[in-house]
Write a protein that holds these residues in place. Structure first.
Motif, PDB file in Angstrom:
ATOM      1  N   PHE A   1     -14.570  -1.544  10.755  1.00 60.39           N
ATOM      2  CA  PHE A   1     -13.286  -2.130  11.143  1.00 60.39           C
ATOM      3  C   PHE A   1     -12.117  -1.652  10.272  1.00 60.39           C
ATOM      4  O   PHE A   1     -10.986  -2.064  10.495  1.00 60.39           O
ATOM      5  N   TYR A   2     -12.379  -0.810   9.267  1.00 57.13           N
ATOM      6  CA  TYR A   2     -11.276  -0.238   8.481  1.00 57.13           C
ATOM      7  C   TYR A   2     -10.730   1.046   9.107  1.00 57.13           C
ATOM      8  O   TYR A   2      -9.824   1.660   8.551  1.00 57.13           O
TER       9      TYR A   2
ATOM     10  N   TYR B   1     -10.809  -8.159  -4.400  1.00 55.09           N
ATOM     11  CA  TYR B   1     -11.553  -7.913  -3.166  1.00 55.09           C
ATOM     12  C   TYR B   1     -13.031  -7.976  -3.583  1.00 55.09           C
ATOM     13  O   TYR B   1     -13.715  -6.956  -3.686  1.00 55.09           O
TER      14      TYR B   1
ATOM     15  N   CYS C   1      -8.068   5.578  -3.025  1.00 49.90           N
ATOM     16  CA  CYS C   1      -8.404   6.406  -1.859  1.00 49.90           C
ATOM     17  C   CYS C   1      -7.161   6.957  -1.157  1.00 49.90           C
ATOM     18  O   CYS C   1      -7.222   8.011  -0.529  1.00 49.90           O
TER      19      CYS C   1
ATOM     20  N   CYS D   1      -6.225   0.693  -5.660  1.00 50.28           N
ATOM     21  CA  CYS D   1      -7.335   1.572  -5.297  1.00 50.28           C
ATOM     22  C   CYS D   1      -6.799   3.002  -5.278  1.00 50.28           C
ATOM     23  O   CYS D   1      -5.588   3.215  -5.296  1.00 50.28           O
TER      24      CYS D   1
ATOM     25  N   ASP E   1      -2.182  -3.540  -3.758  1.00 54.22           N
ATOM     26  CA  ASP E   1      -3.566  -3.090  -3.645  1.00 54.22           C
ATOM     27  C   ASP E   1      -3.814  -2.049  -4.734  1.00 54.22           C
ATOM     28  O   ASP E   1      -3.018  -1.134  -4.909  1.00 54.22           O
TER      29      ASP E   1
ATOM     30  N   SER F   1      -9.338  -3.164  -4.934  1.00 50.79           N
ATOM     31  CA  SER F   1     -10.090  -3.136  -3.680  1.00 50.79           C
ATOM     32  C   SER F   1     -11.158  -2.055  -3.642  1.00 50.79           C
ATOM     33  O   SER F   1     -11.743  -1.798  -2.603  1.00 50.79           O
TER      34      SER F   1
ATOM     35  N   GLN G   1     -19.218   0.005  -1.336  1.00 49.05           N
ATOM     36  CA  GLN G   1     -18.916  -1.218  -0.584  1.00 49.05           C
ATOM     37  C   GLN G   1     -20.229  -1.856  -0.111  1.00 49.05           C
ATOM     38  O   GLN G   1     -21.268  -1.207  -0.052  1.00 49.05           O
TER      39      GLN G   1
ATOM     40  N   PHE H   1       0.863  -1.181   0.000  1.00 51.41           N
ATOM     41  CA  PHE H   1       0.000   0.000   0.000  1.00 51.41           C
ATOM     42  C   PHE H   1       0.897   1.227   0.000  1.00 51.41           C
ATOM     43  O   PHE H   1       1.858   1.283   0.772  1.00 51.41           O
TER      44      PHE H   1
ATOM     45  N   LYS I   1     -16.447  -7.195  -0.281  1.00 46.74           N
ATOM     46  CA  LYS I   1     -15.865  -6.225   0.645  1.00 46.74           C
ATOM     47  C   LYS I   1     -16.993  -5.369   1.208  1.00 46.74           C
ATOM     48  O   LYS I   1     -17.709  -4.699   0.467  1.00 46.74           O
TER      49      LYS I   1
ATOM     50  N   SER J   1      -7.501  -3.938   9.676  1.00 45.88           N
ATOM     51  CA  SER J   1      -6.858  -3.116  10.700  1.00 45.88           C
ATOM     52  C   SER J   1      -7.626  -3.111  12.019  1.00 45.88           C
ATOM     53  O   SER J   1      -7.034  -3.241  13.093  1.00 45.88           O
TER      54      SER J   1
ATOM     55  N   ARG K   1      -7.469   3.646   7.724  1.00 42.43           N
ATOM     56  CA  ARG K   1      -7.637   4.972   7.114  1.00 42.43           C
ATOM     57  C   ARG K   1      -6.742   5.990   7.810  1.00 42.43           C
ATOM     58  O   ARG K   1      -6.290   6.944   7.190  1.00 42.43           O
TER      59      ARG K   1
HETATM   60  C1  PBG Z   1      -8.488   0.622  -0.060  1.00 44.56           C
HETATM   61  C2  PBG Z   1      -8.411  -0.357   1.061  1.00 44.56           C
HETATM   62  C3  PBG Z   1      -8.917  -0.260   2.356  1.00 44.56           C
HETATM   63  C4  PBG Z   1      -8.497  -1.392   3.022  1.00 44.56           C
HETATM   64  C5  PBG Z   1      -7.775  -2.151   2.119  1.00 44.56           C
HETATM   65  N1  PBG Z   1      -7.748  -1.498   0.909  1.00 44.56           N
HETATM   66  C6  PBG Z   1      -9.671   0.824   3.012  1.00 44.56           C
HETATM   67  C7  PBG Z   1     -11.076   1.078   2.680  1.00 44.56           C
HETATM   68  O1  PBG Z   1     -11.683   0.438   1.834  1.00 44.56           O
HETATM   69  O2  PBG Z   1     -11.591   2.031   3.262  1.00 44.56           O
HETATM   70  C8  PBG Z   1      -8.764  -1.695   4.464  1.00 44.56           C
HETATM   71  C9  PBG Z   1      -7.757  -2.567   5.115  1.00 44.56           C
HETATM   72  C10 PBG Z   1      -7.784  -2.566   6.596  1.00 44.56           C
HETATM   73  O3  PBG Z   1      -8.652  -1.991   7.271  1.00 44.56           O
HETATM   74  O4  PBG Z   1      -6.870  -3.190   7.136  1.00 44.56           O
HETATM   75  N2  PBG Z   1      -9.766   0.845  -0.566  1.00 44.56           N
END
Ligand code: PBG
Length: 328
Positions: free
Chosen positions: A205-206, A197, A126, A124, A122, A170, A226, A81, A200, A279, A210
Motif C-alpha cells: 500500500f506504499y 513509526y 529513501c 528517513c 519524517d 520511519s 520493515q 516529506f 511499520k 498512500s 514511492r
Molecule cells: C519513508 C516513508 C514511506 C512512507 C512514509 N515514510 C515509504 C516507505 O517506507 O516505503 C509511506 C507513506 C505512504 O505510503 O503514504 N520510509
C-alpha cells in the motif's frame, strides 16, 4: 458482558437521527488529523501526483498556503516529506541533513508564519539516496545500521535546529529512537518529541507514495527491515523496544489493513497512538470513487472512523482537509 434479555430490540435505539447521535460511541474531530505534505524545490509549484489524484507536490510558498488551509480547519499539525531531484541524491542521502535543506527551510518558513501549527518531519533516507533504500548500504548491498544511525542523528539535529516540533523516524532502523533521543538531549533539544513509526509493515500500500516521493528502491525491497504483514506478536516487541528507547508517541502503519494492530497497541500501552492512512489506502478509495464504484465522502469517513474506533488517537491522512470539511 452484561446479560441481555432476548426481548431487547436494538432497532429501538436506531430509529431517529437524534437517538443515533445521542448514542454514538466514537467520532472524528479536526484535531484528530495530521496532514502530510510533499515538498519540492522551486517557486509557485503545485503539481498533482498522478497516482494520488487530489494530492500535490508543493514548493515551500505553496506549502504555506496549504498550511493556512490546515490552520483554518483546526488541524493541529503537518508532516513534511522532501522530494528530491535525481542530481541531489547520493549514496548516503546527505541532502537530507543540510541546514538549508528543503524540509529544514520549509519548517522555518512554516513556524515563522504559523507558530502554533505543529511541524512534524519524517526522518528517513529513501527519498534522498540514489539507491532508494532507507539508509546507507554496506559492501553486500545490505543496510549498514550503525552508519545509518549516525546519519539519522545528523538529520534529527538539523530538524531540531530548523524548529521541527516532532521528529518521526520511519526507516525501521533498530535503535533509531534511542539514537535520536540521545543526540537531541545532548544538544539541549529535550523538548523536541519523537513519534516513532514503531510498527511499520512491508506493505504494497506504499506504492503511490514511492511514486510521489520518487523513493522506490532501485533493487530489492524493504522486507529486510520493515515488518512481515503476517506477524502480530512481533509488533509487541517493536512497541516495547521503541518505548524503552524513549519514543513519546507510537505509530501503526498502514491503517485499514492493520486495524487489529491498532487495537492491540491501544490495549497494551497508554502512550499516544497514531495510525497512517497510507498512500495506497487513499488512492484505492479515490480511484474507486472516480470510477463511480464508491461514494468518496462516505467511504473516506467510514474508513477514518474505523481507524479511530480501533483505538487510534490521531490519523495521518492525505484527505485530512476534505474530511474536516465534512465533519461538522
Ligand atoms: C519513508 C516513508 C514511506 C512512507 C512514509 N515514510 C515509504 C516507505 O517506507 O516505503 C509511506 C507513506 C505512504 O505510503 O503514504 N520510509
Amino acid at each position: 458482558m452484561t446479560p441481555i434479555s432476548s426481548l431487547h430490540r436494538p432497532r429501538r435505539l436506531r430509529r431517529q437521527s437524534a437517538i443515533r447521535a445521542l448514542l454514538r460511541e466514537t467520532g472524528l474531530r479536526s484535531t484528530d488529523f495530521l496532514l502530510p505534505i510533499f515538498l519540492v524545490d522551486g517557486q509557485g509549484i503545485r503539481s498533482e501526483i498522478s497516482s494520488m489524484p487530489g494530492v500535490f507536490r508543493h514548493s515551500i510558498d505553496s506549502a504555506l498556503q496549504l498550511c493556512a488551509e490546515a490552520v483554518a480547519r483546526e488541524i493541529p499539525g503537518v508532516l513534511l516529506f522532501g522530494v528530491m531531484d535525481s542530481q541531489s541524491k547520493d549514496a548516503q542521502g546527505s541532502a537530507s541533513w543540510q541546514s538549508d535543506g528543503l524540509v529544514q527551510r520549509a519548517s522555518l518558513a512554516i513556524k515563522g508564519q504559523f507558530p502554533d501549527l505543529l511541524v512534524l518531519a519524517d526522518a528517513c533516507f529513501c527519498e534522498y539516496t540514489d539507491h532508494g533504500h532507507c539508509g546507507v548500504l554496506n559492501a553486500h548491498q545490505d543496510r549498514d545500521d550503525p552508519a545509518t544511525l549516525e546519519n539519522l542523528q545528523r538529520l534529527a539535529l538539523s530538524y531540531a535546529e530548523a524548529g521541527v516540533d516532532v521528529i518521526a523516524p520511519s526507516g525501521m532502523v533498530d535503535g533509531m529512537v534511542q539514537a535520536i533521543r540521545e543526540i537531541l538531549d545532548a544538544a539541549r533539544h529535550e523538548n523536541v518529541a519523537i513519534l516513532s513509526y514503531a510498527i511499520k509493515y512491508a506493505s504494497a500500500f506504499y506504492g503511490p507514495f514511492r511514486d510521489a516521493a520518487d523513493s522506490a528502491p532501485s533493487f530489492g525491497d524493504r522486507r529486510a527491515y520493515q515488518m512481515d504483514p503476517a506477524n502480530r506478536r512481533e509488533a509487541f516487541r517493536e512497541l516495547q523496544l521503541d518505548l524503552a528507547e524513549g519514543a513519546d508517541m507510537i505509530m501503526v502503519k498502514p491503517a485499514l489493513a492493520y486495524l487489529d494492530l491498532i487495537r492491540d497497541v491501544r490495549e497494551r500501552c497508554d502512550f499516544p497512538l497514531f495510525a497512517y492512512q497510507v498512500s495506497g489506502e487513499y488512492s484505492m478509495l479515490r480511484a474507486a470513487s472516480q470510477a463511480g464504484f464508491l461514494d468518496w465522502q462516505g467511504a473516506l469517513l467510514e474508513s477514518l472512523l474505523a481507524i479511530k474506533r480501533a483505538g487510534a488517537d490521531g490519523i495521518i491522512s492525505y484527505a485530512a482537509l476534505e474530511a474536516c470539511d465534512w465533519l461538522s
